[in-house]
Design an enzyme around this catalytic site. Structure first.
Site, PDB file in Angstrom:
ATOM      1  N   LYS A 188      -2.870  -7.405   9.196  1.00  0.00           N
ATOM      2  CA  LYS A 188      -3.086  -6.326   9.863  1.00  0.00           C
ATOM      3  C   LYS A 188      -3.980  -5.489   8.848  1.00  0.00           C
ATOM      4  O   LYS A 188      -3.403  -4.704   8.337  1.00  0.00           O
ATOM      5  CB  LYS A 188      -2.042  -5.413  10.365  1.00  0.00           C
ATOM      6  CG  LYS A 188      -1.820  -4.744  11.790  1.00  0.00           C
ATOM      7  CD  LYS A 188      -2.840  -3.608  11.787  1.00  0.00           C
ATOM      8  CE  LYS A 188      -2.232  -2.208  11.108  1.00  0.00           C
ATOM      9  NZ  LYS A 188      -3.271  -1.257  11.081  1.00  0.00           N
ATOM     10  N   SER A 245       0.484   3.504   1.677  1.00  0.00           N
ATOM     11  CA  SER A 245       1.148   5.182   1.159  1.00  0.00           C
ATOM     12  C   SER A 245       2.869   4.785   1.093  1.00  0.00           C
ATOM     13  O   SER A 245       3.328   3.770   1.745  1.00  0.00           O
ATOM     14  CB  SER A 245       1.090   6.143   2.291  1.00  0.00           C
ATOM     15  OG  SER A 245       1.805   5.552   3.500  1.00  0.00           O
ATOM     16  N   GLU A 261       5.040   6.756   2.009  1.00  0.00           N
ATOM     17  CA  GLU A 261       5.732   7.281   3.113  1.00  0.00           C
ATOM     18  C   GLU A 261       5.797   5.991   4.089  1.00  0.00           C
ATOM     19  O   GLU A 261       7.304   5.657   4.769  1.00  0.00           O
ATOM     20  CB  GLU A 261       4.943   8.311   3.708  1.00  0.00           C
ATOM     21  CG  GLU A 261       5.326   8.933   5.073  1.00  0.00           C
ATOM     22  CD  GLU A 261       4.510  10.004   5.677  1.00  0.00           C
ATOM     23  OE1 GLU A 261       3.547  10.166   4.974  1.00  0.00           O
ATOM     24  OE2 GLU A 261       4.679  10.418   6.607  1.00  0.00           O
ATOM     25  N   GLU A 298       0.388  12.690  -4.836  1.00  0.00           N
ATOM     26  CA  GLU A 298      -0.959  11.942  -4.598  1.00  0.00           C
ATOM     27  C   GLU A 298      -1.919  12.389  -3.717  1.00  0.00           C
ATOM     28  O   GLU A 298      -1.725  12.531  -2.369  1.00  0.00           O
ATOM     29  CB  GLU A 298      -0.696  10.439  -4.212  1.00  0.00           C
ATOM     30  CG  GLU A 298      -1.809   9.635  -4.031  1.00  0.00           C
ATOM     31  CD  GLU A 298      -1.504   8.119  -3.632  1.00  0.00           C
ATOM     32  OE1 GLU A 298      -0.944   7.973  -2.545  1.00  0.00           O
ATOM     33  OE2 GLU A 298      -1.982   7.284  -4.424  1.00  0.00           O
TER      34      GLU A 298
END
Ligand code: NAD
Length: 496
Positions: A195, A249, A251, A400
């Site tokens: 993906k 990321s 997260e 970041e």
């Protein structure tokens, strides 16, 4: 602006409708949804790709499962896997200019740099991984079995392909990140559903075309294009995926890690960074300034291991910052199709807003902008920026930013700079600029990061593992370590 003309093959690729590769078929999304991708240098639409839903992802995972569990692929001899991967590298080399142009148009990076770096690294990496296909080994062990002293046993350990791999990647090096997943997966005998990032699916679709041309069987490599929220989430929670590999990321990496645990799916995570560049007083200061500038400004600062925090020993701080600012002020920004351009746009308006937002936050917190500091258009440009008068506890130093923004701070002694370098939630890379071998060697074990570079930064090699400590991730890309992540151990015990 002097831009080079696009290759015929690039124009042909862009002119046709884009479809996903599932099994051996090029398909639209089952529900007909599509996703528009833009050229970040102009902000204008570039192409439209299918926006996969969970149903499409399921179809791709089933194709990959059939190819792994029910077809001849899992019995393919190592030599054949080696040759196929080598052939794929040859085809990437043949179409290198086209791939570089697609990276430029879709990501904004310089086409010239994409050809010399991104595409060349893919070719070199796949050839390196082709070699691994014939070198995956198990071992034999002499068992003790104290309760059966009169029986003979033969025990050995096999290293086997892990199965169906779900790979989700970021937009900053679209083709290279895809190849970092594809190489060890196909060398080991796995099958793959890739993906690509929402913003940058084009080079992955071109790669899929080359995978088919290389002669891989149907279902061994599948590409589903679409959003993270739909296609990405469906892939990371699919129980038919045996291993997830993610670059993006921290997260989102945490969400993918949690989804993986629900199915006990093997998982590796290559996440964010806030890597320090450390300049000791004895360093070649000109070389250090040039190195520090390229550590942060390369790829518009959109590099996971970018040297985004600069620490310079106090007596040289002003000089080194002035040199970096001079380099930044001299950089030519523009469309990556212009070979004289040194810095392209950021990936999106969202990223431009995020990066300029951080610069403005720096101003509000009392930092001084030593150079740059502004975003502009058309396109999503941000000037190469250096901020001084920053505090180690500032969000700008701790978080970041993922853009061409350097925060620079002075330090007094080595204990202090080691503490400052480690005082950050990330741990991907670090560079030390010095000619004092003793000082450097004493510092290296004290730095908590997956890579330490000395008198260079972000120097990657296919044979060397790359990955993070702390919030920068779990696992390693490249080198022998990558093969370990795409294989499982099986213990065999035979009573003779
Ligand atoms: P991102 O995490 O937003 O997206 C990465 C990928 O995850 C994309 O394909 C996206 O569609 C998908 N995704 C988003 N939400 C998802 C969800 N809920 N479930 C499943 N998939 C989802 O990251 P980004 O903004 O595209 O990339 C920038 C980040 O990537 C930076 O933090 C950078 O440091 C990191 N990065 C790390 C490395 C490394 O090797 N460590 C390399 C390149 C980039």
């Amino acid at each position: 602006m002097e831009t080079l003309p696009l290759h015929r093959k690039t124009l042909d690729f862009l002119a046709r409708p884009q479809r996903m590769l599932i099994g051996a078929q090029w398909l639209d999304a089952a529900n007909g949804n599509s996703l528009q991708v833009r050229n970040p240098a102009t902000g204008e639409p570039l192409a439209s790709v299918p926006s996969a839903s969970a149903a499409d992802v399921d179809r791709a995972v089933q194709a990959a499962r059939t190819a792994f569990y029910d077809s001849a692929w899992s019995r393919t001899r190592p030599r054949e896997r080696q040759n196929l991967l080598w052939r794929l590298a040859d085809l990437i080399e043949r179409d290198a200019d086209v791939l570089a142009e697609l990276e430029c148009l879709n990501n904004g990076k310089s086409a010239q740099v994409a050809r010399a770096m991104d595409v060349q690294l893919c070719i070199d990496f796949l050839r390196y991984m082709a070699g691994w296909a014939t070198k995956i080994e198990g071992s034999t062990v002499e068992p003790s079995l104290p309760l059966m002293p009169n029986e003979d046993f033969h025990a050995y350990i096999r290293r086997e392909a892990v199965g169906v791999v779900g790979a989700i990647v970021a937009w900053n090096f679209p083709l290279l990140l895809a190849c970092w997943k594809l190489g060890p997966a196909l060398a080991s005998g796995c099958t793959l559903v890739l993906k690509p990032a929402d913003e940058t699916p084009l080079s992955a679709l071109k790669l899929a075309e080359l995978v088919l041309e290389a002669g891989y069987p149907a279902g061994v490599f599948n590409v589903v294009t679409g959003t993270g929220l739909n296609a990405g989430a469906a892939l990371s929670s699919h129980p038919g995926v045996d291993k997830l590999t993610f670059t993006g990321s921290t997260e989102v990496g945490k969400q993918i890690g949690k989804a993986a645990m629900d199915n006990m799916t093997r998982v590796t995570l290559e996440l964010g960074g806030k890597s320090p560049t450390i300049v000791l007083a004895d360093a070649d200061l000109q070389q250090a300034a040039a190195g520090a500038a390229s550590a942060i400004f390369f790829n518009q600062g959109q590099v996971c291991c970018a040297g985004s925090r600069l620490y310079v020993q106090r007596k040289h701080f002003d000089n080194v910052v002035a040199d970096i600012a001079a380099i930044a002020n001299g950089m030519k920004l523009g469309n990556g199709l212009d070979p004289s351009v040194q810095m392209g746009p950021l990936i999106s308006a969202k990223q431009q807003d995020r990066v300029t937002g951080y610069i403005n936050l720096g101003r509000e917190l009392g930092s001084t902008v030593a150079c740059g500091g502004e975003g502009f258009g058309p396109g999503y440009f941000v000037q190469p920026t250096v901020l001084v008068d920053v505090d180690q506890r500032h969000r700008l130093v701790q978080e970041e930013i993922f853009g061409p923004v350097l925060v620079a701070m002075p330090f007094d002694d080595i204990d202090e700079v080691v503490r400052l370098a480690n005082d950050n939630p990330y741990g991907l890379g670090a560079s030390i600029w010095s000619n004092d071998l003793g000082a450097v060697h004493r510092m290296i074990p004290r730095i908590r990061s997956g890579s330490v570079w000395v008198n260079c930064h972000s120097a990657l090699d296919p044979a060397l593992p790359f990955g993070g400590h702390k919030l920068s991730g779990i696992g390693r890309e490249m080198g022998a370590a990558a093969i370990e992540h795409y294989t499982e151990l099986k213990t065999v015990m035979i009573k003779l």
